[in-house]
Scaffold this motif. Structure first.
Motif, mmCIF file in Angstrom:
data_model
loop_
_atom_site.group_PDB
_atom_site.id
_atom_site.type_symbol
_atom_site.label_atom_id
_atom_site.label_comp_id
_atom_site.label_asym_id
_atom_site.label_seq_id
_atom_site.Cartn_x
_atom_site.Cartn_y
_atom_site.Cartn_z
ATOM 1 N N ARG A 300 46.712 -33.866 22.989
ATOM 2 C CA ARG A 300 47.021 -34.040 24.404
ATOM 3 C C ARG A 300 46.822 -32.746 25.183
ATOM 4 N NH1 ARG A 300 52.066 -37.656 25.829
ATOM 5 N NH2 ARG A 300 52.718 -35.615 26.529
ATOM 6 N N GLU A 301 47.238 -31.657 24.556
ATOM 7 C CA GLU A 301 47.029 -30.354 25.205
ATOM 8 C C GLU A 301 45.538 -30.115 25.442
ATOM 9 O OE1 GLU A 301 48.544 -26.880 23.098
ATOM 10 O OE2 GLU A 301 46.926 -25.703 23.993
ATOM 11 N N LEU A 304 44.365 -32.237 28.277
ATOM 12 C CA LEU A 304 44.804 -31.702 29.561
ATOM 13 C C LEU A 304 43.962 -30.490 29.963
ATOM 14 C CD1 LEU A 304 46.955 -31.640 31.863
ATOM 15 C CD2 LEU A 304 47.667 -29.572 30.654
ATOM 16 N N ARG A 305 43.763 -29.575 28.998
ATOM 17 C CA ARG A 305 42.952 -28.383 29.295
ATOM 18 C C ARG A 305 41.560 -28.786 29.774
ATOM 19 N NH1 ARG A 305 44.856 -23.378 27.636
ATOM 20 N NH2 ARG A 305 46.807 -23.441 26.464
ATOM 21 N N LYS A 306 41.006 -29.795 29.119
ATOM 22 C CA LYS A 306 39.684 -30.256 29.551
ATOM 23 C C LYS A 306 39.751 -30.855 30.949
ATOM 24 C CE LYS A 306 36.993 -30.712 25.505
ATOM 25 N NZ LYS A 306 36.011 -31.540 24.825
ATOM 26 N N ALA A 307 40.813 -31.623 31.217
ATOM 27 C CA ALA A 307 40.931 -32.262 32.527
ATOM 28 C C ALA A 307 40.978 -31.212 33.632
ATOM 29 C CB ALA A 307 42.175 -33.137 32.579
ATOM 30 N N VAL A 308 41.632 -30.080 33.382
ATOM 31 C CA VAL A 308 41.738 -29.072 34.438
ATOM 32 C C VAL A 308 40.570 -28.092 34.420
ATOM 33 C CG1 VAL A 308 44.236 -29.243 34.533
ATOM 34 C CG2 VAL A 308 43.180 -27.444 33.145
ATOM 35 N N PRO A 387 38.019 -36.078 26.462
ATOM 36 C CA PRO A 387 39.264 -35.852 27.202
ATOM 37 C C PRO A 387 40.019 -37.151 27.496
ATOM 38 C CG PRO A 387 37.328 -35.375 28.562
ATOM 39 C CD PRO A 387 36.849 -35.529 27.162
ATOM 40 N N VAL A 388 39.265 -38.231 27.743
ATOM 41 C CA VAL A 388 39.922 -39.507 28.053
ATOM 42 C C VAL A 388 40.766 -39.957 26.857
ATOM 43 C CG1 VAL A 388 39.533 -41.939 28.533
ATOM 44 C CG2 VAL A 388 38.165 -40.200 29.697
ATOM 45 N N LEU A 391 43.761 -37.531 26.219
ATOM 46 C CA LEU A 391 44.898 -37.655 27.136
ATOM 47 C C LEU A 391 45.728 -38.892 26.832
ATOM 48 C CD1 LEU A 391 43.264 -36.601 30.492
ATOM 49 C CD2 LEU A 391 45.255 -35.555 29.435
ATOM 50 N N ARG A 392 45.081 -39.902 26.233
ATOM 51 C CA ARG A 392 45.770 -41.149 25.946
ATOM 52 C C ARG A 392 46.630 -41.039 24.686
ATOM 53 N NH1 ARG A 392 41.278 -44.913 25.815
ATOM 54 N NH2 ARG A 392 40.830 -45.114 28.018
#
Lengths: 394, 236
Positions: A300-301, A304-308, A387-388, A391-392
């Protein structure tokens, strides 16, 4: 992401899981410590042996029947004292020639006894081998000529037979024959676990009578000229071959002995290092394993890092640095333990240990490399995470 | 509004391969998110709204159609380029907050700036200022487990906005919060939408929440069934 930043992130991640990081490092710590320690022992042993061989005296030439090779069986000597005289003539100075005829024998004094090596020698031994006496005197030419029953004791023998008395002047009994102690050697210490002070020197003539033989086992020559030591060896071998057709003789120098011993000890050190290297490898596999667990745990981390805005490379580098940090901190700790262990071994045990800079550099380099090698797969896996999906993950 | 649209989707589809079987999640969606827009995205689970959300945020690439985020064609971008696009134009707010544990509020908020190469000092300043804007100026050095759910979500909102994005994508932002706290978070999002002009796209189940948006997009079976903007005659 900047590299300094990435180091800090990696460091924080390791600190967040102190116990696990420490246990993961332990494998590398043990691996590196054993490499450093074992190489130190191997190197120390080699250095000590070299010192001892050099300490035998300089420009030494050993003449023995047969070949002096690793693995060849010792030949029965056909050499006699007449051959020794002949060698003396080749050398040009009989005082530069020493002999030995040795045998194990039980030596008694009063109700004490000691099984030791009794060597029949010439009065030239202290000159050729640079031996010094602690007390009394050494054998003389006349002791040898007349086969006088006198003996010079090694330090260990003197202590064993006369623990609370001065040995010089006492009587000892060698295989039923009485000898008078006239001197005691300065102690030499141990070499490769062998007590070099466990010996008794008697005149070669007395020893031959004792053993009922005319032979001598080996001849040692202190060459007058270092440059021409090989040529002298060849001339001695030629002379002996002429006197004993059909028997092979070898004349070996200290350098040759050092070479053979160095080869053996080098192989030994290499084998020790390789065994220790295996534990380092196992430590690396442990790092890889924990990194894979860590990637999974922190999915998840990563998402998240990828999302930002973290690129796959940023994530990969972060996890690779974590692995490298694990193994290099482990490597440094292992080096400290290895050096400490080597110093301890050298201080409290008879095993010599010499820490070498190259072994430290190698151990550290290898541990950092282990981090890279075993960190790459988990790092790539982390970098490639979708990332999808990440994150899930719960 | 005369500004260029923040996101444009033309007949976008997305198909997943599951054990060799193609499962269509989106079957041709066209949607324009204007700058400063406030859109509620609704639909039953499995309707494709999460998939659309991921596409609009540049976390995923479409299987078909054209998707343009911040003027850039998503289909032509490499993974690093897409990461940079997300960093510069999109802010995410998730239902489960997704804050880094054992990391202070200010460092959580500063995280997107790390990947933009902003220096540590400036990062902290901007993150602290942003936390002030969401009303958490007194909680800078608290870690997520020391904060309430509402505070955690506000930290997440600050993180989403610290990079000055053009679009804020919020996936059920009040889903994990009680109604009072949820309402406060919602008000915060709306205030930021007005104040900074960031477009707000919010996925929600809650009809009441959806009713507050200026525009409602309803989805079912991978297609948009109603879009109040087009219904009203505006939009693309």
């Amino acid at each position: 992401m900047r590299l300094a930043e990435a180091w800090r992130v990696a460091w924080d991640a390791l600190r967040a899981n102190r116990m696990r990081s420490a246990l993961t490092m332990l494998g590398v710590v043990i691996g590196v410590a054993s490499v450093v320690l074992l190489v130190a022992i191997g190197t120390g042993t080699k250095q000590r042996v070299e010192q001892q061989v050099e300490g035998l005296g300089s420009n030494l030439l050993l003449v023995v029947p047969g070949r002096l090779d690793v693995g060849s069986a010792p030949a029965l000597s056909p050499l006699t004292l007449q051959d020794v005289d002949a060698v003396g003539r080749v050398v040009g100075d009989p005082n530069r020639v020493a002999v030995t005829v040795a045998s194990g024998a039980t030596v008694r004094a009063g109700n004490r006894e000691d099984f030791t090596t009794v060597q029949g020698v010439l009065e030239t031994t202290p000159t050729v081998f640079a031996r010094e006496l602690a007390r009394g005197r050494y054998l003389t030419r006349s002791d040898v000529d007349t086969g006088r029953r006198v003996a010079v004791l090694g330090d260990s023998v003197a202590r064993s037979l006369f623990p609370d008395r001065e040995a010089v002047g006492q009587q000892i009994n060698v295989a039923g024959v009485r000898f008078r102690v006239i001197g005691v050697f300065v102690p030499l210490g141990q070499s490769l676990g062998v007590d070099r002070d466990d010996e008794v020197h008697v005149p070669v003539t007395a020893a031959q009578r004792l053993y009922g033989t005319q032979r001598v086992d080996a001849i040692a020559v202190k060459a007058p000229d270092r440059e021409r030591i090989d040529e002298l060896g060849e001339r001695i071998v030629a002379e002996l071959n002429g006197r004993h057709p059909g028997t092979e003789f070898s004349a070996v120098t200290q350098e040759q002995i050092l070479g053979v011993l160095g080869d053996i000890l080098g192989i030994l050190t290499g084998v020790l290092a390789a065994i220790a290297g295996i534990s380092l490898l196992v430590g690396g596999v442990g790092v890889s394993n924990i990194m894979l667990v860590s990637v999974r745990e922190r999915t998840r981390e990563i998402g998240l890092r990828k999302a930002v805005g973290a690129r796959p490379r940023d994530i990969g580098v972060q996890f690779l640095l974590e692995a490298v940090l694990l193994t290099s901190v482990g490597g440094l700790t292992g080096m400290a333990l290895g050096v400490g262990g080597a110093l301890l071994v050298a201080a409290v045990s008879p095993i010599p240990a010499a820490v070498t800079w190259w072994s430290l550099a190698l151990a550290f380099g290898v541990s950092a490399a282990v981090g890279i090698v075993f960190g790459v797969v988990p790092a790539q896996r982390a970098g490639r995470l979708d990332p999808v999906v990440a994150l899930r993950t719960e | 509004m005369s500004r260029a649209p923040a996101i444009e989707a033309f007949d976008v589809s997305r198909t997943y391969e599951l054990d060799g079987v193609s499962v269509p999640a989106l079957r041709g969606v066209s949607l324009t998110v204007a700058a400063g827009d406030y859109v509620a995205l609704t639909g039953p689970s499995g309707s494709g709204k999460s998939t659309l959300m991921h596409l609009l945020g540049g976390l995923d690439r479409p299987s078909g159609g054209r998707l343009v985020i911040g003027g850039r064609e998503v289909g032509t971008l490499s993974a690093p380029e897409l990461a940079r696009l997300r960093n510069e134009t999109i802010g995410f707010v998730f239902q489960a907050f997704h804050l880094l544990p054992r990391t202070s509020a200010v460092d959580n908020v500063a995280l997107p700036l790390v990947y933009r190469g902003v220096g540590a000092r400036q990062r902290r300043e901007r993150a602290a200022a942003m936390l002030g804007r969401v009303g958490l100026g007194h909680r800078l050095h608290h870690r997520p487990n020391q904060l309430s759910g509402g505070e955690q979500q506000r930290v997440a909102i600050a993180r989403a906005l610290v990079t000055d994005p053009t679009v804020l994508l919020a996936d059920e932002p009040t889903g994990n919060l009680d109604s009072t706290t949820g309402a406060a978070v919602l008000e915060l999002l709306e205030r930021l939408n007005v104040e900074s002009g960031v477009a707000l796209v919010m996925v929600t189940h809650d009809a009441e929440v959806a009713a507050r948006a200026r525009r409602r997009v309803a989805m079912r079976d991978g297609v948009v069934v109603t879009d109040s903007a087009t219904d009203g005659g505006g939009g693309a």
